[in-house]
Design a protein around this motif. Sequence first.
Motif, PDB file in Angstrom:
ATOM      1  N   GLY A 212      16.632  25.252  -9.737  1.00 51.27           N
ATOM      2  CA  GLY A 212      17.405  24.212  -9.053  1.00 51.27           C
ATOM      3  C   GLY A 212      16.518  23.132  -8.474  1.00 51.27           C
ATOM      4  O   GLY A 212      16.936  21.993  -8.302  1.00 51.27           O
ATOM      5  N   ALA A 213      15.266  23.479  -8.158  1.00 52.05           N
ATOM      6  CA  ALA A 213      14.291  22.519  -7.631  1.00 52.05           C
ATOM      7  C   ALA A 213      13.495  21.919  -8.782  1.00 52.05           C
ATOM      8  O   ALA A 213      13.606  22.343  -9.931  1.00 52.05           O
ATOM      9  N   ASN A 214      12.668  20.915  -8.464  1.00 52.26           N
ATOM     10  CA  ASN A 214      11.763  20.341  -9.448  1.00 52.26           C
ATOM     11  C   ASN A 214      10.409  21.033  -9.374  1.00 52.26           C
ATOM     12  O   ASN A 214       9.780  21.061  -8.318  1.00 52.26           O
ATOM     13  N   GLY A 215       9.989  21.605 -10.481  1.00 51.53           N
ATOM     14  CA  GLY A 215       8.682  22.259 -10.539  1.00 51.53           C
ATOM     15  C   GLY A 215       8.511  23.470  -9.652  1.00 51.53           C
ATOM     16  O   GLY A 215       7.417  23.672  -9.112  1.00 51.53           O
ATOM     17  N   PRO A 216       9.535  24.334  -9.478  1.00 49.79           N
ATOM     18  CA  PRO A 216       9.361  25.487  -8.584  1.00 49.79           C
ATOM     19  C   PRO A 216       8.468  26.583  -9.156  1.00 49.79           C
ATOM     20  O   PRO A 216       7.932  27.394  -8.409  1.00 49.79           O
ATOM     21  N   THR A 217       8.304  26.601 -10.479  1.00 49.10           N
ATOM     22  CA  THR A 217       7.492  27.631 -11.131  1.00 49.10           C
ATOM     23  C   THR A 217       6.238  26.984 -11.700  1.00 49.10           C
ATOM     24  O   THR A 217       6.336  26.088 -12.545  1.00 49.10           O
ATOM     25  N   ASN A 218       5.066  27.410 -11.243  1.00 48.16           N
ATOM     26  CA  ASN A 218       3.864  26.788 -11.805  1.00 48.16           C
ATOM     27  C   ASN A 218       3.482  27.464 -13.127  1.00 48.16           C
ATOM     28  O   ASN A 218       4.043  28.487 -13.515  1.00 48.16           O
ATOM     29  N   VAL A 219       2.547  26.865 -13.837  1.00 44.13           N
ATOM     30  CA  VAL A 219       2.193  27.314 -15.189  1.00 44.13           C
ATOM     31  C   VAL A 219       1.728  28.762 -15.203  1.00 44.13           C
ATOM     32  O   VAL A 219       2.128  29.552 -16.075  1.00 44.13           O
ATOM     33  N   ASP A 220       0.889  29.135 -14.242  1.00 43.11           N
ATOM     34  CA  ASP A 220       0.365  30.507 -14.208  1.00 43.11           C
ATOM     35  C   ASP A 220       1.478  31.519 -13.949  1.00 43.11           C
ATOM     36  O   ASP A 220       1.521  32.584 -14.570  1.00 43.11           O
ATOM     37  N   GLY A 221       2.375  31.184 -13.027  1.00 38.39           N
ATOM     38  CA  GLY A 221       3.496  32.075 -12.739  1.00 38.39           C
ATOM     39  C   GLY A 221       4.425  32.213 -13.931  1.00 38.39           C
ATOM     40  O   GLY A 221       4.916  33.305 -14.239  1.00 38.39           O
ATOM     41  N   GLU A 222       4.640  31.100 -14.625  1.00 42.56           N
ATOM     42  CA  GLU A 222       5.536  31.119 -15.785  1.00 42.56           C
ATOM     43  C   GLU A 222       4.989  32.003 -16.905  1.00 42.56           C
ATOM     44  O   GLU A 222       5.734  32.738 -17.548  1.00 42.56           O
ATOM     45  N   LYS A 223       3.691  31.938 -17.139  1.00 45.12           N
ATOM     46  CA  LYS A 223       3.091  32.765 -18.195  1.00 45.12           C
ATOM     47  C   LYS A 223       3.359  34.243 -17.942  1.00 45.12           C
ATOM     48  O   LYS A 223       3.691  35.000 -18.863  1.00 45.12           O
ATOM     49  N   ILE A 224       3.228  34.653 -16.681  1.00 35.62           N
ATOM     50  CA  ILE A 224       3.464  36.057 -16.324  1.00 35.62           C
ATOM     51  C   ILE A 224       4.927  36.426 -16.565  1.00 35.62           C
ATOM     52  O   ILE A 224       5.232  37.481 -17.135  1.00 35.62           O
ATOM     53  N   LEU A 225       5.839  35.544 -16.153  1.00 37.69           N
ATOM     54  CA  LEU A 225       7.267  35.818 -16.315  1.00 37.69           C
ATOM     55  C   LEU A 225       7.653  35.901 -17.788  1.00 37.69           C
ATOM     56  O   LEU A 225       8.406  36.797 -18.196  1.00 37.69           O
ATOM     57  N   LEU A 226       7.162  34.978 -18.595  1.00 39.37           N
ATOM     58  CA  LEU A 226       7.501  34.977 -20.018  1.00 39.37           C
ATOM     59  C   LEU A 226       6.964  36.222 -20.712  1.00 39.37           C
ATOM     60  O   LEU A 226       7.637  36.803 -21.580  1.00 39.37           O
ATOM     61  N   GLU A 227       5.767  36.658 -20.320  1.00 40.57           N
ATOM     62  CA  GLU A 227       5.196  37.882 -20.894  1.00 40.57           C
ATOM     63  C   GLU A 227       6.039  39.102 -20.553  1.00 40.57           C
ATOM     64  O   GLU A 227       6.093  40.070 -21.318  1.00 40.57           O
ATOM     65  N   ARG A 228       6.713  39.036 -19.416  1.00 39.85           N
ATOM     66  CA  ARG A 228       7.572  40.142 -18.983  1.00 39.85           C
ATOM     67  C   ARG A 228       8.991  40.033 -19.550  1.00 39.85           C
ATOM     68  O   ARG A 228       9.850  40.854 -19.261  1.00 39.85           O
ATOM     69  N   GLY A 229       9.256  38.985 -20.327  1.00 36.99           N
ATOM     70  CA  GLY A 229      10.570  38.830 -20.943  1.00 36.99           C
ATOM     71  C   GLY A 229      11.609  38.177 -20.061  1.00 36.99           C
ATOM     72  O   GLY A 229      12.818  38.237 -20.357  1.00 36.99           O
ATOM     73  N   VAL A 230      11.179  37.552 -18.981  1.00 35.06           N
ATOM     74  CA  VAL A 230      12.106  36.849 -18.084  1.00 35.06           C
ATOM     75  C   VAL A 230      12.457  35.493 -18.691  1.00 35.06           C
ATOM     76  O   VAL A 230      11.589  34.775 -19.187  1.00 35.06           O
ATOM     77  N   THR A 231      13.734  35.123 -18.660  1.00 39.50           N
ATOM     78  CA  THR A 231      14.185  33.824 -19.159  1.00 39.50           C
ATOM     79  C   THR A 231      14.138  32.795 -18.029  1.00 39.50           C
ATOM     80  O   THR A 231      14.578  33.085 -16.914  1.00 39.50           O
ATOM     81  N   ILE A 232      13.606  31.624 -18.332  1.00 39.72           N
ATOM     82  CA  ILE A 232      13.570  30.539 -17.355  1.00 39.72           C
ATOM     83  C   ILE A 232      14.353  29.354 -17.898  1.00 39.72           C
ATOM     84  O   ILE A 232      14.029  28.827 -18.959  1.00 39.72           O
ATOM     85  N   ILE A 233      15.410  28.957 -17.186  1.00 45.28           N
ATOM     86  CA  ILE A 233      16.112  27.714 -17.528  1.00 45.28           C
ATOM     87  C   ILE A 233      15.381  26.611 -16.777  1.00 45.28           C
ATOM     88  O   ILE A 233      15.406  26.571 -15.550  1.00 45.28           O
ATOM     89  N   PRO A 234      14.662  25.737 -17.491  1.00 49.17           N
ATOM     90  CA  PRO A 234      13.750  24.800 -16.833  1.00 49.17           C
ATOM     91  C   PRO A 234      14.439  23.722 -16.017  1.00 49.17           C
ATOM     92  O   PRO A 234      15.584  23.335 -16.304  1.00 49.17           O
ATOM     93  N   ASP A 235      13.725  23.239 -15.023  1.00 44.40           N
ATOM     94  CA  ASP A 235      14.257  22.227 -14.112  1.00 44.40           C
ATOM     95  C   ASP A 235      14.832  21.003 -14.814  1.00 44.40           C
ATOM     96  O   ASP A 235      15.901  20.518 -14.454  1.00 44.40           O
ATOM     97  N   ILE A 236      14.144  20.497 -15.829  1.00 41.84           N
ATOM     98  CA  ILE A 236      14.606  19.247 -16.452  1.00 41.84           C
ATOM     99  C   ILE A 236      15.933  19.417 -17.180  1.00 41.84           C
ATOM    100  O   ILE A 236      16.601  18.434 -17.491  1.00 41.84           O
ATOM    101  N   LEU A 237      16.337  20.654 -17.403  1.00 49.28           N
ATOM    102  CA  LEU A 237      17.670  20.959 -17.932  1.00 49.28           C
ATOM    103  C   LEU A 237      18.578  21.464 -16.828  1.00 49.28           C
ATOM    104  O   LEU A 237      19.678  20.951 -16.620  1.00 49.28           O
ATOM    105  N   CYS A 238      18.082  22.458 -16.079  1.00 49.09           N
ATOM    106  CA  CYS A 238      18.925  23.197 -15.137  1.00 49.09           C
ATOM    107  C   CYS A 238      19.469  22.335 -13.998  1.00 49.09           C
ATOM    108  O   CYS A 238      20.635  22.450 -13.622  1.00 49.09           O
TER     109      CYS A 238
END
Length: 432
Positions: free
Chosen positions: A331-357
């Motif tokens: 819901g915010a702009n840029g709430p997930t940084n690149v390093d955090g996102e890599k960890i989440l994606l490796e764990r199979g977590v889906t992220i609906i990105p800010d520029i869409l969400c």
Amino acid sequence: MIATSEVKKQKKQPTRGMMENVMEQFHSAADKIELHPSIRKILGITNNEIVVHFPVKMDNGDVEIFTGYRVQHNNALGPYKGGLRYHPTVDIDAARALAMWMTWKTSLAGLPYGGGKGGIQLDPKKYSKSELERITRRFTFALADNIGPEHDIPAPDVNTNSQTMAWMADTYMSTRPPAERSANQHVVTGKPAGSGGLEGRDRATGYGVFLNIKFWAQRNNEDLNGKRFIVQGFGNVGYWAAHFLEKEGAKLVAVQDASGSIHNSKGIHVEDLNNYSKANNGGIGNFPEADEMDSKDFFSTDCDICIPAALGNQITKENAPDIKAQLIAEGANGPTNVDGEKILLERGVTIIPDILCNSGGVVGSYFEWLQNRNGELWQLDEVMAKLDKKMKESFSKVYEYSERESMDMRTAAYCLAIQRIEKAYVERGIFP
């Protein structure tokens, strides 16, 4: 004695700044689509960066000097568009990153806009309403011809609202010749409905967040009824997203804002919390129907959906491993940084990105801009139906691209956004 090498290992690495994040995201997508090197150079920098210092007289007669920013990233697709925030973290780097995100957001949404962002470095809670009015009007005057209804159109962001936009619009129109004043009402969007604003603009961003979650659930045969969700930030975005999710049967189990963090595994009633927040200067701390929790434990709350709707750089490599949610809806702009996102994606977590969400806000702003420009007046049900249609088109486009190209949704969204801008440059060429 601890060896020097061990000290280095123990030293905490600095968190990436928002500009570092947005540039890495941009270059990653640019590599995927093999973006033309010349266009990569253009999109990798901002067009204009305006910094203004201006004096304002306080209620006690003292004069304070404020610093305001407006960064205009790119206008290949149309006028610069983006919010103004009042926050101590506002600086030129933050404005650059946020302006660049706005360029991708407006492009992805298919709007005739570019990207801009800015604000004033201050804590609005330290100033009276009359002081904030004078600060806003003086900032608008200092920006002068750097904004305009066909050039750069500000909107509300963190700690700014419809009242802020009403002051801006009035100040800007007052500087125009009398015959032109009414024709400049769309210099800003997010105004009160009685002053040229759009019915439903207040809920557009949060409703868009909800819609993206709903569309994701439909694509994955998930039922939102009974889903547990947490929200960071309980302003307009967080509240409205929670409001609509609760109507679908989802259960709010934890909330965090600047005043504290609360949780209740049995559920927190959204309207009760909203009423409490309004009565307590916008804070959710000490809400009687929930328990206080340590702020560092917020993201590790047991839940299905996490909605970061506060500031940037909240989900990092430090807390990403502890996140229980399987869906992050930004819901915010840029709430997930690149390093955090890599960890989440490796764990199979889906992220609906800010520029869409969270693009429901700028889509709503576009509707308001059109309404003012054409002298029309749209009803709430018409606005919500238009928003629903527009958001569904964007979500489908990103989701299907990510599936087809086997990439995460953020990269897919970036690729689509950048390709639209690239096409404009290829077709028009570079002046001269």
